[in-house]
Design a protein around this motif. Sequence first.
Motif, PDB file in Angstrom:
ATOM      1  N   PRO A   1      33.948  38.083  28.942  1.00  0.00           N
ATOM      2  CA  PRO A   1      35.116  38.952  28.985  1.00  0.00           C
ATOM      3  C   PRO A   1      36.372  38.179  28.598  1.00  0.00           C
ATOM      4  CG  PRO A   1      34.517  38.305  31.209  1.00  0.00           C
ATOM      5  CD  PRO A   1      33.439  37.765  30.282  1.00  0.00           C
ATOM      6  N   THR A   2      37.360  38.878  28.084  1.00  0.00           N
ATOM      7  CA  THR A   2      38.662  38.279  27.822  1.00  0.00           C
ATOM      8  C   THR A   2      39.515  38.509  29.063  1.00  0.00           C
ATOM      9  OG1 THR A   2      38.471  38.708  25.456  1.00  0.00           O
ATOM     10  CG2 THR A   2      40.677  38.273  26.331  1.00  0.00           C
ATOM     11  N   ILE A   3      39.721  37.440  29.802  1.00  0.00           N
ATOM     12  CA  ILE A   3      40.486  37.519  31.048  1.00  0.00           C
ATOM     13  C   ILE A   3      41.928  37.091  30.757  1.00  0.00           C
ATOM     14  CG2 ILE A   3      40.678  36.707  33.441  1.00  0.00           C
ATOM     15  CD1 ILE A   3      38.180  38.404  32.863  1.00  0.00           C
ATOM     16  N   ASN A   4      42.867  37.886  31.228  1.00  0.00           N
ATOM     17  CA  ASN A   4      44.295  37.560  31.100  1.00  0.00           C
ATOM     18  C   ASN A   4      44.905  37.448  32.485  1.00  0.00           C
ATOM     19  OD1 ASN A   4      44.632  37.750  28.139  1.00  0.00           O
ATOM     20  ND2 ASN A   4      43.990  39.870  28.496  1.00  0.00           N
ATOM     21  N   ALA A   5      45.875  36.545  32.603  1.00  0.00           N
ATOM     22  CA  ALA A   5      46.574  36.371  33.878  1.00  0.00           C
ATOM     23  C   ALA A   5      48.069  36.333  33.602  1.00  0.00           C
ATOM     24  CB  ALA A   5      46.130  35.089  34.574  1.00  0.00           C
ATOM     25  N   SER A   6      48.834  36.975  34.480  1.00  0.00           N
ATOM     26  CA  SER A   6      50.290  36.973  34.349  1.00  0.00           C
ATOM     27  C   SER A   6      50.922  36.781  35.723  1.00  0.00           C
ATOM     28  CB  SER A   6      50.772  38.276  33.722  1.00  0.00           C
ATOM     29  OG  SER A   6      50.432  39.376  34.545  1.00  0.00           O
ATOM     30  N   ALA A   7      52.176  36.354  35.688  1.00  0.00           N
ATOM     31  CA  ALA A   7      52.926  36.136  36.931  1.00  0.00           C
ATOM     32  C   ALA A   7      54.220  36.925  36.868  1.00  0.00           C
ATOM     33  CB  ALA A   7      53.230  34.656  37.112  1.00  0.00           C
ATOM     34  N   THR A  23      43.597  40.695  34.471  1.00  0.00           N
ATOM     35  CA  THR A  23      42.991  41.873  33.825  1.00  0.00           C
ATOM     36  C   THR A  23      41.829  41.414  32.956  1.00  0.00           C
ATOM     37  OG1 THR A  23      44.525  41.727  31.952  1.00  0.00           O
ATOM     38  CG2 THR A  23      45.171  43.181  33.774  1.00  0.00           C
ATOM     39  N   GLY A  24      40.966  42.375  32.586  1.00  0.00           N
ATOM     40  CA  GLY A  24      39.865  42.080  31.679  1.00  0.00           C
ATOM     41  C   GLY A  24      38.514  42.009  32.352  1.00  0.00           C
ATOM     42  N   GLY A  25      38.442  42.045  33.636  1.00  0.00           N
ATOM     43  CA  GLY A  25      37.169  42.000  34.360  1.00  0.00           C
ATOM     44  C   GLY A  25      37.118  43.092  35.404  1.00  0.00           C
ATOM     45  N   ILE A  26      36.097  43.017  36.259  1.00  0.00           N
ATOM     46  CA  ILE A  26      36.013  43.993  37.350  1.00  0.00           C
ATOM     47  C   ILE A  26      36.176  43.316  38.715  1.00  0.00           C
ATOM     48  CG2 ILE A  26      34.634  45.668  36.043  1.00  0.00           C
ATOM     49  CD1 ILE A  26      32.177  44.650  37.661  1.00  0.00           C
ATOM     50  N   SER A  27      36.027  41.990  38.746  1.00  0.00           N
ATOM     51  CA  SER A  27      36.286  41.239  39.977  1.00  0.00           C
ATOM     52  C   SER A  27      36.885  39.890  39.595  1.00  0.00           C
ATOM     53  CB  SER A  27      35.009  41.061  40.808  1.00  0.00           C
ATOM     54  OG  SER A  27      34.086  40.242  40.114  1.00  0.00           O
ATOM     55  N   TYR A  28      37.655  39.341  40.532  1.00  0.00           N
ATOM     56  CA  TYR A  28      38.410  38.118  40.226  1.00  0.00           C
ATOM     57  C   TYR A  28      38.428  37.191  41.433  1.00  0.00           C
ATOM     58  CZ  TYR A  28      40.129  41.386  36.753  1.00  0.00           C
ATOM     59  OH  TYR A  28      40.204  42.312  35.757  1.00  0.00           O
ATOM     60  N   GLU A  29      38.328  35.886  41.134  1.00  0.00           N
ATOM     61  CA  GLU A  29      38.496  34.875  42.180  1.00  0.00           C
ATOM     62  C   GLU A  29      39.495  33.845  41.656  1.00  0.00           C
ATOM     63  OE1 GLU A  29      36.130  31.680  44.970  1.00  0.00           O
ATOM     64  OE2 GLU A  29      34.979  33.187  43.873  1.00  0.00           O
ATOM     65  N   TRP A  30      40.502  33.570  42.467  1.00  0.00           N
ATOM     66  CA  TRP A  30      41.595  32.670  42.087  1.00  0.00           C
ATOM     67  C   TRP A  30      41.367  31.270  42.617  1.00  0.00           C
ATOM     68  CZ3 TRP A  30      45.570  34.482  38.997  1.00  0.00           C
ATOM     69  CH2 TRP A  30      45.608  35.863  38.799  1.00  0.00           C
ATOM     70  N   THR A  52      39.080  33.295  37.781  1.00  0.00           N
ATOM     71  CA  THR A  52      37.772  33.536  37.158  1.00  0.00           C
ATOM     72  C   THR A  52      37.485  35.026  37.261  1.00  0.00           C
ATOM     73  OG1 THR A  52      36.991  31.335  37.784  1.00  0.00           O
ATOM     74  CG2 THR A  52      35.312  32.973  37.222  1.00  0.00           C
ATOM     75  N   GLY A  53      37.338  35.651  36.106  1.00  0.00           N
ATOM     76  CA  GLY A  53      37.058  37.082  36.069  1.00  0.00           C
ATOM     77  C   GLY A  53      35.613  37.336  35.689  1.00  0.00           C
ATOM     78  N   THR A  54      35.043  38.319  36.327  1.00  0.00           N
ATOM     79  CA  THR A  54      33.652  38.694  36.068  1.00  0.00           C
ATOM     80  C   THR A  54      33.627  40.130  35.545  1.00  0.00           C
ATOM     81  OG1 THR A  54      32.971  37.288  37.911  1.00  0.00           O
ATOM     82  CG2 THR A  54      31.340  38.875  37.094  1.00  0.00           C
ATOM     83  N   ASP A  55      32.823  40.367  34.477  1.00  0.00           N
ATOM     84  CA  ASP A  55      32.727  41.733  33.941  1.00  0.00           C
ATOM     85  C   ASP A  55      31.517  42.450  34.540  1.00  0.00           C
ATOM     86  OD1 ASP A  55      30.468  40.825  32.581  1.00  0.00           O
ATOM     87  OD2 ASP A  55      31.419  40.891  30.598  1.00  0.00           O
ATOM     88  N   ALA A  56      31.262  43.654  34.080  1.00  0.00           N
ATOM     89  CA  ALA A  56      30.170  44.490  34.622  1.00  0.00           C
ATOM     90  C   ALA A  56      28.798  43.898  34.349  1.00  0.00           C
ATOM     91  CB  ALA A  56      30.263  45.897  34.021  1.00  0.00           C
ATOM     92  N   ASN A  57      28.685  42.998  33.352  1.00  0.00           N
ATOM     93  CA  ASN A  57      27.401  42.363  33.045  1.00  0.00           C
ATOM     94  C   ASN A  57      27.186  41.082  33.841  1.00  0.00           C
ATOM     95  OD1 ASN A  57      26.734  44.266  30.992  1.00  0.00           O
ATOM     96  ND2 ASN A  57      28.196  43.228  29.635  1.00  0.00           N
ATOM     97  N   GLY A  58      28.171  40.697  34.670  1.00  0.00           N
ATOM     98  CA  GLY A  58      28.064  39.451  35.432  1.00  0.00           C
ATOM     99  C   GLY A  58      28.533  38.240  34.646  1.00  0.00           C
ATOM    100  N   CYS A  59      29.078  38.466  33.460  1.00  0.00           N
ATOM    101  CA  CYS A  59      29.598  37.345  32.660  1.00  0.00           C
ATOM    102  C   CYS A  59      30.984  36.968  33.168  1.00  0.00           C
ATOM    103  CB  CYS A  59      29.650  37.731  31.181  1.00  0.00           C
ATOM    104  SG  CYS A  59      28.012  38.110  30.490  1.00  0.00           S
ATOM    105  N   GLU A  60      31.257  35.649  33.120  1.00  0.00           N
ATOM    106  CA  GLU A  60      32.523  35.141  33.653  1.00  0.00           C
ATOM    107  C   GLU A  60      33.327  34.444  32.578  1.00  0.00           C
ATOM    108  OE1 GLU A  60      31.498  32.422  36.780  1.00  0.00           O
ATOM    109  OE2 GLU A  60      31.090  34.014  38.219  1.00  0.00           O
ATOM    110  N   ASN A  61      34.643  34.491  32.752  1.00  0.00           N
ATOM    111  CA  ASN A  61      35.562  33.717  31.926  1.00  0.00           C
ATOM    112  C   ASN A  61      36.790  33.419  32.784  1.00  0.00           C
ATOM    113  OD1 ASN A  61      36.479  32.346  29.718  1.00  0.00           O
ATOM    114  ND2 ASN A  61      36.529  34.105  28.335  1.00  0.00           N
ATOM    115  N   THR A  62      37.595  32.506  32.310  1.00  0.00           N
ATOM    116  CA  THR A  62      38.759  32.110  33.107  1.00  0.00           C
ATOM    117  C   THR A  62      40.046  32.283  32.311  1.00  0.00           C
ATOM    118  OG1 THR A  62      38.625  29.805  32.422  1.00  0.00           O
ATOM    119  CG2 THR A  62      37.462  30.410  34.450  1.00  0.00           C
ATOM    120  N   ALA A  63      41.140  32.326  33.060  1.00  0.00           N
ATOM    121  CA  ALA A  63      42.484  32.342  32.483  1.00  0.00           C
ATOM    122  C   ALA A  63      43.386  31.566  33.436  1.00  0.00           C
ATOM    123  CB  ALA A  63      42.988  33.766  32.309  1.00  0.00           C
TER     124      ALA A  63
END
Length: 180
Positions: A1-7, A23-30, A52-63
């Motif tokens: 997934p393409t994970i984006n983070a903003s402040a 944004t870009g996932g369905i669950s997030y861990e900071w 770290t964002g995780t999408d519906a397929n369980g794939c992870e990416n970070t921002a």
Amino acid sequence: PTINASANPGTVCSGSPATLTATGGISYEWSTTQTGGSITVNPTTTTTYTVTGTDANGCENTATVSITVNPLPTIQIIADDNSICDGASTILTAEGGVSYEWNTTQTGSIITVNPTTATTYTVTGTDANGCENTATVSISVNPLPAIQIIADDNSICDGASTTLTATGGVSYVWSTTQTG
């Protein structure tokens, strides 16, 4: 997934809150161990956060997202005199900011106060970044001495003299400009 983070905001004063949003996932861990798409942090120094964002397929990416932290100003109060006599005044000068608000509701870096009892004054100073800090100073108030004059003779004839004695103080100045 393409994970984006903003402040929001991206720059804060030390200890002030900022909201981090992913944004870009369905669950997030900071990196703070918090979870969720939006968290609140209160950094005291410039900090980079990773999510770290995780999408519906369980794939992870970070921002990552950084928050710039401006330090709080060092505010101080200088009193012309920290111990005054009842009825006297003293000047308080605040330093370290660009604007000031006192607990007396006065504004400005210099105020004159004349407390009748021991009083603590607080000033909130704001720097050019809008960051605030406070300082306090205590002014003690000494009671006036109970001065008395005793005359050897309260009624004298023209040309006679009498002795006046002052009590209650440690030094004396008379209306005649004599001392003692």
